[in-house]
Design a protein around this motif. Structure first.
Motif, PDB file in Angstrom:
ATOM      1  N   VAL A 142       0.855  -1.195   0.000  1.00  0.00           N
ATOM      2  CA  VAL A 142       0.000   0.000   0.000  1.00  0.00           C
ATOM      3  C   VAL A 142       0.885   1.238   0.000  1.00  0.00           C
ATOM      4  N   ASP A 143       0.632   2.149  -0.936  1.00  0.00           N
ATOM      5  CA  ASP A 143       1.385   3.409  -0.972  1.00  0.00           C
ATOM      6  C   ASP A 143       0.425   4.587  -0.954  1.00  0.00           C
ATOM      7  N   GLU A 144       0.961   5.803  -0.985  1.00  0.00           N
ATOM      8  CA  GLU A 144       0.143   7.003  -0.867  1.00  0.00           C
ATOM      9  C   GLU A 144      -0.767   7.215  -2.071  1.00  0.00           C
ATOM     10  N   GLU A 145      -0.442   6.623  -3.198  1.00  0.00           N
ATOM     11  CA  GLU A 145      -1.208   6.861  -4.420  1.00  0.00           C
ATOM     12  C   GLU A 145      -2.314   5.839  -4.640  1.00  0.00           C
ATOM     13  N   LEU A 146      -2.336   4.765  -3.853  1.00  0.00           N
ATOM     14  CA  LEU A 146      -3.268   3.678  -4.121  1.00  0.00           C
ATOM     15  C   LEU A 146      -4.722   4.120  -3.992  1.00  0.00           C
ATOM     16  N   GLU A 147      -5.048   4.885  -2.950  1.00  0.00           N
ATOM     17  CA  GLU A 147      -6.432   5.328  -2.763  1.00  0.00           C
ATOM     18  C   GLU A 147      -6.915   6.121  -3.974  1.00  0.00           C
ATOM     19  N   GLU A 148      -6.103   7.076  -4.431  1.00  0.00           N
ATOM     20  CA  GLU A 148      -6.484   7.904  -5.570  1.00  0.00           C
ATOM     21  C   GLU A 148      -6.621   7.072  -6.836  1.00  0.00           C
ATOM     22  N   GLU A 149      -5.704   6.144  -7.046  1.00  0.00           N
ATOM     23  CA  GLU A 149      -5.756   5.303  -8.247  1.00  0.00           C
ATOM     24  C   GLU A 149      -7.012   4.451  -8.265  1.00  0.00           C
ATOM     25  N   GLY A 151      -9.847   5.039  -6.686  1.00  0.00           N
ATOM     26  CA  GLY A 151     -10.995   5.916  -6.884  1.00  0.00           C
ATOM     27  C   GLY A 151     -11.188   6.311  -8.330  1.00  0.00           C
ATOM     28  N   GLN A 152     -10.094   6.593  -9.020  1.00  0.00           N
ATOM     29  CA  GLN A 152     -10.182   6.974 -10.430  1.00  0.00           C
ATOM     30  C   GLN A 152     -10.611   5.801 -11.297  1.00  0.00           C
ATOM     31  N   GLU A 153     -10.067   4.623 -11.013  1.00  0.00           N
ATOM     32  CA  GLU A 153     -10.388   3.454 -11.830  1.00  0.00           C
ATOM     33  C   GLU A 153     -11.868   3.082 -11.721  1.00  0.00           C
ATOM     34  N   LEU A 154     -12.424   3.176 -10.527  1.00  0.00           N
ATOM     35  CA  LEU A 154     -13.782   2.693 -10.297  1.00  0.00           C
ATOM     36  C   LEU A 154     -14.857   3.719 -10.639  1.00  0.00           C
ATOM     37  N   THR A 155     -14.475   4.899 -11.108  1.00  0.00           N
ATOM     38  CA  THR A 155     -15.484   5.870 -11.533  1.00  0.00           C
ATOM     39  C   THR A 155     -16.228   5.395 -12.773  1.00  0.00           C
ATOM     40  N   LYS A 156     -15.700   4.391 -13.455  1.00  0.00           N
ATOM     41  CA  LYS A 156     -16.414   3.877 -14.628  1.00  0.00           C
ATOM     42  C   LYS A 156     -17.724   3.199 -14.230  1.00  0.00           C
ATOM     43  N   LEU A 161     -17.514   8.441  -3.923  1.00  0.00           N
ATOM     44  CA  LEU A 161     -17.502   9.464  -2.884  1.00  0.00           C
ATOM     45  C   LEU A 161     -16.251   9.407  -2.021  1.00  0.00           C
ATOM     46  N   ASP A 162     -15.771   8.204  -1.729  1.00  0.00           N
ATOM     47  CA  ASP A 162     -14.621   8.090  -0.834  1.00  0.00           C
ATOM     48  C   ASP A 162     -13.962   6.730  -0.999  1.00  0.00           C
ATOM     49  N   VAL A 163     -12.670   6.686  -0.710  1.00  0.00           N
ATOM     50  CA  VAL A 163     -11.893   5.443  -0.728  1.00  0.00           C
ATOM     51  C   VAL A 163     -11.045   5.409   0.544  1.00  0.00           C
ATOM     52  N   LEU A 164     -11.124   4.312   1.273  1.00  0.00           N
ATOM     53  CA  LEU A 164     -10.315   4.122   2.472  1.00  0.00           C
ATOM     54  C   LEU A 164      -9.611   2.764   2.388  1.00  0.00           C
ATOM     55  N   ILE A 165      -8.404   2.704   2.920  1.00  0.00           N
ATOM     56  CA  ILE A 165      -7.641   1.454   2.917  1.00  0.00           C
ATOM     57  C   ILE A 165      -7.239   1.119   4.351  1.00  0.00           C
ATOM     58  N   ILE A 181      -9.627  -2.726   0.919  1.00  0.00           N
ATOM     59  CA  ILE A 181      -9.850  -1.470   0.197  1.00  0.00           C
ATOM     60  C   ILE A 181     -11.349  -1.212   0.132  1.00  0.00           C
ATOM     61  N   PHE A 182     -11.778  -0.111   0.728  1.00  0.00           N
ATOM     62  CA  PHE A 182     -13.202   0.226   0.798  1.00  0.00           C
ATOM     63  C   PHE A 182     -13.508   1.360  -0.175  1.00  0.00           C
ATOM     64  N   VAL A 183     -14.577   1.190  -0.938  1.00  0.00           N
ATOM     65  CA  VAL A 183     -14.985   2.214  -1.901  1.00  0.00           C
ATOM     66  C   VAL A 183     -16.454   2.541  -1.654  1.00  0.00           C
ATOM     67  N   GLN A 184     -16.738   3.814  -1.428  1.00  0.00           N
ATOM     68  CA  GLN A 184     -18.115   4.270  -1.233  1.00  0.00           C
ATOM     69  C   GLN A 184     -18.593   4.974  -2.495  1.00  0.00           C
ATOM     70  N   PHE A 185     -19.699   4.488  -3.055  1.00  0.00           N
ATOM     71  CA  PHE A 185     -20.283   5.088  -4.251  1.00  0.00           C
ATOM     72  C   PHE A 185     -21.460   5.987  -3.870  1.00  0.00           C
ATOM     73  N   GLU A 186     -21.827   6.841  -4.799  1.00  0.00           N
ATOM     74  CA  GLU A 186     -22.979   7.715  -4.570  1.00  0.00           C
ATOM     75  C   GLU A 186     -24.286   6.932  -4.614  1.00  0.00           C
ATOM     76  N   ARG A 187     -24.325   5.896  -5.456  1.00  0.00           N
ATOM     77  CA  ARG A 187     -25.551   5.121  -5.628  1.00  0.00           C
ATOM     78  C   ARG A 187     -25.279   3.632  -5.379  1.00  0.00           C
ATOM     79  N   PRO A 188     -26.230   2.937  -4.763  1.00  0.00           N
ATOM     80  CA  PRO A 188     -26.040   1.497  -4.531  1.00  0.00           C
ATOM     81  C   PRO A 188     -25.930   0.707  -5.832  1.00  0.00           C
TER      82      PRO A 188
END
Length: 231
Positions: A142-149, A151-156, A161-165, A181-188
């Motif tokens: 796990v590095d500092e860029e993983l959360e951002e990466e 989040g960007q990948e899963l926008t498809k 809304l948020d990513v936590l590791i 790796i937890f990813v929170q979306f706006e819609r279920p």
């Protein structure tokens, strides 16, 4: 033949205008047949290799499309059928079905996920706007860029809304479950689509495990594993 006579004949055959157009496409002569007229419907005059191929499919292949690929300049269109994925007893969302076995064009996609997946993979946990992915990376990766990466990948799949590791550092803890790796979306519906698509996929040789995660625990940052949480 007058237009009235044409309409009477078409009605007698039980065909709509679209049906008639489709029938014409199936009966269209294929270039390369005898005297340029083609053989019988479905026969390309070359040994039957293209029998049953629709006119639309032939036109697409002339433009470079191949079976198993998505449409679009960069093959970005979906290449699998859409299916209904139930989110509860009364609701469902439409998602892209998993790729069929031995389908042309498999391999790693642009996000690094391999097209192959575990057969018969199922989702666990009550449907939620939050998913938990395990075994995407291992302990210490796990590095500092993983959360951002991530989040960007899963926008498809929808707005993220948020990513936590959370990484479990307890000695002897199973490696494949250590990084959560937890990813929170706006819609279920977006969370469900992501879970269906990623469950059982392979990333850098690791089989990704995906489960729904309670949103109240996510908001309270209670991210540590609990016994039986994904049973």
């Amino acid at each position: 033949m007058s237009m009235e006579e044409y309409e009477r004949r078409r009605a007698a055959m039980g065909m709509t205008g679209d049906d008639a157009f489709a029938r014409r496409g199936r009966m269209a002569p294929v270039p390369g047949g005898p005297n340029g007229a083609g053989g019988p419907p479905g026969d390309d005059g070359g040994g039957g290799g293209n029998k049953g191929m629709s006119l639309a499919q032939k036109l697409l292949e002339k433009m470079g499309w191949r079976e198993g690929e998505g449409l679009g300049k960069n093959r970005q269109g979906i290449s699998n059928p859409l299916v209904a994925q139930k989110t509860n007893q009364r609701a469902a969302v439409i998602v892209e079905a998993p790729p069929a076995p031995n389908k042309p064009g498999t391999g790693a996609d642009k996000e690094g996920f391999d097209a192959k997946r575990l057969k018969g993979a199922v989702l666990t946990g009550a449907p939620s706007r939050v998913i938990c992915m395990r075994n995407m990376v291992g302990p210490g990766q796990v590095d500092e860029e993983l959360e951002e990466e991530v989040g960007q990948e899963l926008t498809k799949y929808g707005k993220v809304l948020d990513v936590l590791i959370f990484e479990v550092t307890t000695p002897g803890y199973p490696e494949e479950e250590a990084v959560r790796i937890f990813v929170q979306f706006e819609r279920p519906e977006s969370a469900t689509k992501a879970a269906v698509d990623l469950q059982g996929r392979f990333f850098a040789g690791r089989m990704v495990r995906v489960s729904f995660f309670p949103e109240d625990r996510f908001l309270a940052t209670e991210l540590a594993p609990k016994q039986g949480e994904f049973d």
